[in-house]
Design an enzyme around this catalytic site. Structure first.
Site, short mmCIF file in Angstrom:
data_model
loop_
_atom_site.label_atom_id
_atom_site.label_comp_id
_atom_site.label_asym_id
_atom_site.label_seq_id
_atom_site.Cartn_x
_atom_site.Cartn_y
_atom_site.Cartn_z
N LYS A 199 -3.55 2.90 -2.63
CA LYS A 199 -5.09 3.26 -2.63
C LYS A 199 -5.27 4.46 -1.47
O LYS A 199 -5.04 4.13 -0.42
CB LYS A 199 -5.94 1.94 -2.37
N MET A 231 -10.47 7.02 8.19
CA MET A 231 -10.49 7.69 6.86
C MET A 231 -11.51 8.85 7.08
O MET A 231 -12.01 8.96 6.19
CB MET A 231 -10.89 6.83 5.84
N ASP A 252 0.77 -1.30 -0.12
CA ASP A 252 0.00 -0.12 -0.01
C ASP A 252 0.94 1.18 -0.17
O ASP A 252 1.78 1.14 0.30
CB ASP A 252 -0.94 0.00 1.31
#
Length: 496
Positions: A291, A406, A269
């Protein structure tokens, strides 16, 4: 126009960081080593050389020999391993020598010059500037030998490192390494290079940290080699989903490190730190499949397809995910696709960032005076805003510690929704940016000040938000006017 690829991209292994010395393992069996001086320090070096199979030519008058050399020369069988020349060294002493060692009591400068003229590498004890090589601290599980060097800067540190390694390597490792040496030639004939041979040795390693091998172990291993040779399906690789934790490489599990060090390919990642990647097998191919919310990212379908393709080509694939792969890491989609394709898949859990934030603050997320449960909630939907199907009444439970992942771009709406559902505006909130990383920053605020607090948080860093009374279980006297807790203050200062 700058175009950012949304496809997986190769990334070369990081170049080896500069080395102060080159760690090599010098074979000395039956070779000559020159040793000058009669002190106990020189005797210890002579004993090391003898243990490595060297024939030591000792140059020192008898009257200068210390007790250590007296014991060494008197030991049974020493006549074959150490030859005492009852005189000082001379320029003729270095002919045919593999290396030379001198004590501080010799003329060190002259000794070095004579050795260099003869093309012999030299070590002068306690004088690093005159050394071509150093001994370092040794962990002996021969044929497994571990050497530790600090390039002469801190010998005590090297000894401390050696002691730490000693606790990790059982004495039985020596017997297992000897068994591997004994079996190697026969196994190379039975097993073709590739997955079958590698699978056998990985199974061997799993046993090697247990009790010393028995005859039954050897028989069982040979039977395992027959099974490995007979199964053609070894061409199928496998995928391991590995949690890399929040960034600090020391938070990796031992199982995660083993997976990284046995991988052929690593799909990692965007948030994986260089320190974590440094622990991977150097030969492993690294592919960035980043991502990030609100930014150009690799499509999940492309990542799934790549894992399947690599595994079916016989590769051992590590899918390295930030935090824990099972916490908002799309592991469910990846597992489903791999299982549908018949690809074996394993999971190695990691430390999720919520726990790293709690540890940095010294806060218990389930402190029995403040919280009866913990809830993990995503801070954005696929469309980028807040998820519309959340039960906000349940999320606003004041007896729960809630962690929003997030949620950097939706912090304001999160606060509004919670207060609209009855959660007090004074409810403590923790905001962590780049938690556990060198640039870690943590703010303590309340629901009503969350939006203004977020103005000081860099958008580029990963953000996690904790809401609940547990984050108020401390003092606020060392926080600044904005609630920011710098560095060491985190352990002692929280919002009351």
């Amino acid at each position: 126009m700058h175009i950012v690829s949304r496809r997986p991209s190769d990334r070369r292994a990081a170049r080896m960081a500069p080395l102060s010395v080159l760690p090599v393992f010098f074979r000395l069996q039956g070779r000559q080593a020159v040793v000058a001086g009669g002190s106990d320090a020189v005797a210890w070096k002579a004993e090391l050389l003898i243990a490595a199979g060297a024939i030591v030519h000792l140059y020192a008058p008898t009257e200068t020999l210390g007790e250590a050399f007296a014991r060494l020369l008197a030991a049974e069988g020493s006549g074959d391993r150490i030859i005492h020349r009852d005189r000082n060294w001379g320029v003729d002493s270095f002919a045919g020598a593999a290396l030379a060692v001198a004590g501080a009591e010799t003329d060190a400068q002259a000794f070095r010059a004579a050795a260099q003229t003869a093309g012999v590498p030299v070590n002068v004890i306690d004088q690093p500037a005159l050394c071509d090589f150093q001994f370092g601290s040794i962990v002996n599980r021969s044929p497994v030998v571990v050497g530790v060097s600090t390039d002469g800067a801190a010998p005590i540190l090297a000894q401390a490192i050696r002691r730490r390694i000693e606790t990790l390597l059982p004495q039985s490792l020596s017997a297992w390494a000897a068994l591997a040496h004994k079996m190697r030639a026969a196994l190379n004939e039975r097993l073709q290079p590739g997955m079958a041979r590698r699978a056998f040795w990985e199974g061997f390693v799993e046993r090697a940290f247990g009790p010393a091998p028995t005859k039954e172990d050897e028989t069982a291993l040979m039977g395992q080699s027959d099974r490995c040779a007979a199964v053609r399906a070894w061409r199928m690789g496998q995928v391991t989903l590995v949690g890399a934790g929040p960034g600090d490489a020391e938070l990796l599990t031992l199982k995660a490190v083993r997976a990284l060090q046995s991988a052929d390919v690593i799909l990692f990642d965007d948030l994986i730190s260089d320190e974590v990647l440094e622990l991977a097998r150097r030969e492993a191919k690294r592919i960035l499949v980043g991502k990030r919310g609100g930014r150009p990212s690799c499509r999940q379908d492309d990542i799934n397809e790549l894992m399947v393709k690599l595994a079916k080509a016989g590769k051992r694939v590590v899918r390295l995910k930030s935090g824990d792969p099972l916490i908002f890491g799309r592991a469910g989609e990846e597992i489903a696709r791999l299982e549908a394709e018949g690809v074996p898949v394993d999971i190695v859990p990691g430390i999720t960032s919520a726990f790293a934030m709690a540890a940095a603050l010294g806060v218990s997320l389930t402190h029995r005076d403040y919280a009866k449960s913990v809830r993990f909630v995503t801070g954005h939907s696929r469309k980028g805003g807040l998820p519309e199907d959340l039960d906000w009444n349940a999320v606003a439970d004041p007896s729960t510690t809630t962690i929003f992942y997030m949620g950097g771009r939706t912090a304001g709406p999160i606060a509004d929704r919670l207060m609209a559902r009855g959660l007090a505006a004074t409810t403590p909130v923790a905001v962590a940016s780049a938690v556990s990383r060198p640039g870690q920053r943590i703010w303590i605020c309340t629901l009503e000040t969350l939006s203004s607090t977020m103005e000081g948080v860099a958008e580029a860093d990963p953000v996690i938000i904790g809401v609940g009374t547990a984050f108020g279980s401390g003092r606020k006297d060392t926080a600044d006017a904005n609630g920011f807790l710098p560095g060491s203050a985190l352990k002692t200062a929280l919002l009351s």
